[in-house]
Motif scaffolding. Structure first.
Motif, PDB file in Angstrom:
ATOM      1  N   ARG A  43       0.813  -1.201   0.000  1.00  0.00           N
ATOM      2  CA  ARG A  43       0.000   0.000   0.000  1.00  0.00           C
ATOM      3  C   ARG A  43       0.854   1.261   0.000  1.00  0.00           C
ATOM      4  NH1 ARG A  43      -4.483  -1.454   4.640  1.00  0.00           N
ATOM      5  NH2 ARG A  43      -5.387  -3.263   3.605  1.00  0.00           N
ATOM      6  N   SER A  44       0.282   2.303  -0.567  1.00  0.00           N
ATOM      7  CA  SER A  44       0.979   3.582  -0.658  1.00  0.00           C
ATOM      8  C   SER A  44       1.207   4.190   0.717  1.00  0.00           C
ATOM      9  CB  SER A  44       0.166   4.535  -1.521  1.00  0.00           C
ATOM     10  OG  SER A  44       0.789   5.773  -1.604  1.00  0.00           O
ATOM     11  N   ALA A  45       2.387   4.729   0.931  1.00  0.00           N
ATOM     12  CA  ALA A  45       2.748   5.258   2.237  1.00  0.00           C
ATOM     13  C   ALA A  45       1.911   6.432   2.734  1.00  0.00           C
ATOM     14  CB  ALA A  45       4.225   5.647   2.230  1.00  0.00           C
ATOM     15  N   THR A  56      -3.440  -4.221  -4.680  1.00  0.00           N
ATOM     16  CA  THR A  56      -3.175  -4.066  -6.110  1.00  0.00           C
ATOM     17  C   THR A  56      -2.829  -2.623  -6.421  1.00  0.00           C
ATOM     18  OG1 THR A  56      -5.455  -3.540  -6.676  1.00  0.00           O
ATOM     19  CG2 THR A  56      -4.863  -5.893  -6.587  1.00  0.00           C
ATOM     20  N   ASP A  57      -2.276  -2.404  -7.628  1.00  0.00           N
ATOM     21  CA  ASP A  57      -2.032  -1.034  -8.087  1.00  0.00           C
ATOM     22  C   ASP A  57      -3.321  -0.225  -8.036  1.00  0.00           C
ATOM     23  OD1 ASP A  57       0.611  -1.521  -8.540  1.00  0.00           O
ATOM     24  OD2 ASP A  57       0.502  -1.492 -10.722  1.00  0.00           O
ATOM     25  N   ALA A  58      -4.427  -0.830  -8.446  1.00  0.00           N
ATOM     26  CA  ALA A  58      -5.713  -0.127  -8.455  1.00  0.00           C
ATOM     27  C   ALA A  58      -6.149   0.233  -7.044  1.00  0.00           C
ATOM     28  CB  ALA A  58      -6.775  -0.980  -9.137  1.00  0.00           C
ATOM     29  N   ARG A  63      -7.063   4.454  -2.977  1.00  0.00           N
ATOM     30  CA  ARG A  63      -6.847   4.961  -1.623  1.00  0.00           C
ATOM     31  C   ARG A  63      -6.088   6.289  -1.647  1.00  0.00           C
ATOM     32  NH1 ARG A  63      -6.765  -0.146   2.189  1.00  0.00           N
ATOM     33  NH2 ARG A  63      -7.774  -1.644   0.813  1.00  0.00           N
ATOM     34  N   ASN A  64      -5.173   6.418  -2.595  1.00  0.00           N
ATOM     35  CA  ASN A  64      -4.481   7.694  -2.734  1.00  0.00           C
ATOM     36  C   ASN A  64      -5.441   8.794  -3.181  1.00  0.00           C
ATOM     37  OD1 ASN A  64      -1.533   7.781  -2.165  1.00  0.00           O
ATOM     38  ND2 ASN A  64      -1.528   5.983  -3.482  1.00  0.00           N
TER      39      ASN A  64
END
Length: 418
Positions: A43-45, A56-58, A63-64
């Motif tokens: 997951r993105s920080a 996943t990338d999606a 979430r971003n």
């Protein structure tokens, strides 16, 4: 560098990358989020503390979007947060065909440039890219000119400006702006735009060289999403397909599919390649995999033709009908692949409608493919002299596209090498 920082940089790279990867010549990008979990990432920080839970990338992109949207809502003066949300929404619109995402991305990009004009070049680039995606090419050019005036000689802005001019058919201005670019062969997105210029203006060898160089740099990166990496292989495959180099096209497209196994653009191109090779079953197989994600008119037309070649008129008719429904929902005056399909397979009234729409589009968008569509429509409706005049415009840039060559031969216009 910390894990958190690496992920933050990764997604800012994604936002910037999508500003230049999503080109109007091209077709709508779709990624099958349901199957993307085959290659899990973390997951993105900015959203969560470090976690071992795969996403996943999606998932990370969604979430971003929520994260940066909340920040933008809490700070009405933040141009950077609006740019971040707009870039991610634009990326998602390329993967799901969402008109709502595209409209929201445009609104936020406009807010970003209104809040901060200086040193906000990425927002101008994003706004121009969104405008091209909805075929507002003249307005996209105005935005690109504004960006260039604020940061003169910026290679990225010059490439964007040249691209808008290619879409409008202003080849003299495009040549001026592309020719002014200092290209160090490291900026792969600029390389892809230069490749398109070379391709349209009859220098296919140079286009191939620039795309292969871009692919070399993209494949070395580990911070780009799979669909962005696959796009460069798709572009090379599309180039080879238009040139009639089927083996090279297949090689490039299969490379793209290995990098993103459910990439709808690559699958659609493989369907058209199989159709060109008279491999009807493979054309249907690849086409159905692509249209299972999104009803792209070009791919639907390829599957319809494959079924017709097999003698299955019921399926051919069903896919042709789906193609028309999908094409009429696309931005712009006419979806060109749909128009070409109707000119070859439609009724006299449908051909007349295509001619009217194609002429209307040509008032503002005078590129070689617009002239080709009008020329072919005139030819198919019995206006030979007018067709020859339009076809001469279509081949004026010496574009080495086998479709243009075939149309010119049928109409009786010679194609001169550059």
């Amino acid at each position: 560098m910390s894990h958190r920082t690496q992920l933050s940089r990764r997604w800012m790279t994604v936002i910037a990358g999508f500003l230049v990867v999503a080109v109007a010549i091209v077709v709508v990008t779709v990624v099958n989020d349901r199957t993307a979990s085959r290659s899990p990432v973390v997951r993105s920080a900015p959203l969560v503390e470090f976690s071992t839970v795969a996403a996943t990338d999606a998932d990370i992109r969604d979430r971003n979007i929520d994260f940066y949207a909340a920040r933008a809502a809490s700070d009405p003066a933040s141009s950077s947060d609006r740019l971040a949300v707009a870039g991610l929404l634009f990326a998602r619109s390329r993967t799901n065909g969402s008109v709502a995402d595209l409209a929201r991305a445009e609104a936020l990009a406009r807010e970003s440039v209104a809040l901060r004009t200086q040193r906000n070049g990425q927002a101008f680039e994003l706004l121009a890219s969104v405008l091209m995606a909805r075929h507002a090419f003249a307005e996209a050019r105005a935005v690109a000119l504004r960006a260039d005036s604020l940061e003169p000689a910026n290679p990225s802005h010059l490439a964007l400006l040249g691209e808008t001019e290619l879409e409008l058919g202003d080849y003299a201005s495009a040549a001026t702006h592309f020719g002014a670019i200092y290209y160090d062969r490291q900026q792969f997105t600029i390389g892809a735009r230069l490749a398109r210029w070379y391709e349209v203006t009859g220098r296919a060898d140079m286009a191939r060289l620039f795309l292969k160089n871009a692919i070399t740099h993209v494949d070395e990166r580990d911070d780009l999403p799979r669909e962005q990496i696959a796009w460069f292989h798709y572009r090379l495959g599309e180039l080879e397909l238009r040139l009639g180099n089927f083996t090279a096209a297949d090689s490039a497209l299969q490379d793209g599919l290995r990098r993103n196994p459910d990439d709808v653009r690559v699958l659609g191109a493989l369907s058209r390649l199989a159709l060109a090779r008279s491999d009807w079953s493979r054309a249907i197989e690849y086409g159905d995999r692509a249209t299972g994600v999104q009803l792209d008119p070009t791919t639907l037309g390829a599957v319809s033709r494959a079924y017709a070649a097999q003698g299955d008129t019921a399926q051919a008719t069903a896919y042709a009908r789906a193609m028309s429904v999908s094409a009429l929902k696309q931005p712009g005056v006419i979806h060109r692949a749909w128009g070409l399909f109707l000119l070859d397979h439609g009724t006299p009234s449908e051909r007349a409608e295509v001619l009217a729409r194609a002429k209307r589009e040509l008032r503002d968008r005078k590129d070689v493919y617009g002239h080709d569509l009008v020329a072919w429509a005139l030819y198919r409706t019995g206006h030979g002299d007018e067709a020859r005049r339009e076809m001469a415009m279509a081949v004026s840039q010496h574009t080495q596209d086998q479709m243009l060559v075939a149309h010119a031969a049928a109409i009786g216009v010679g194609v001169l090498p550059r």
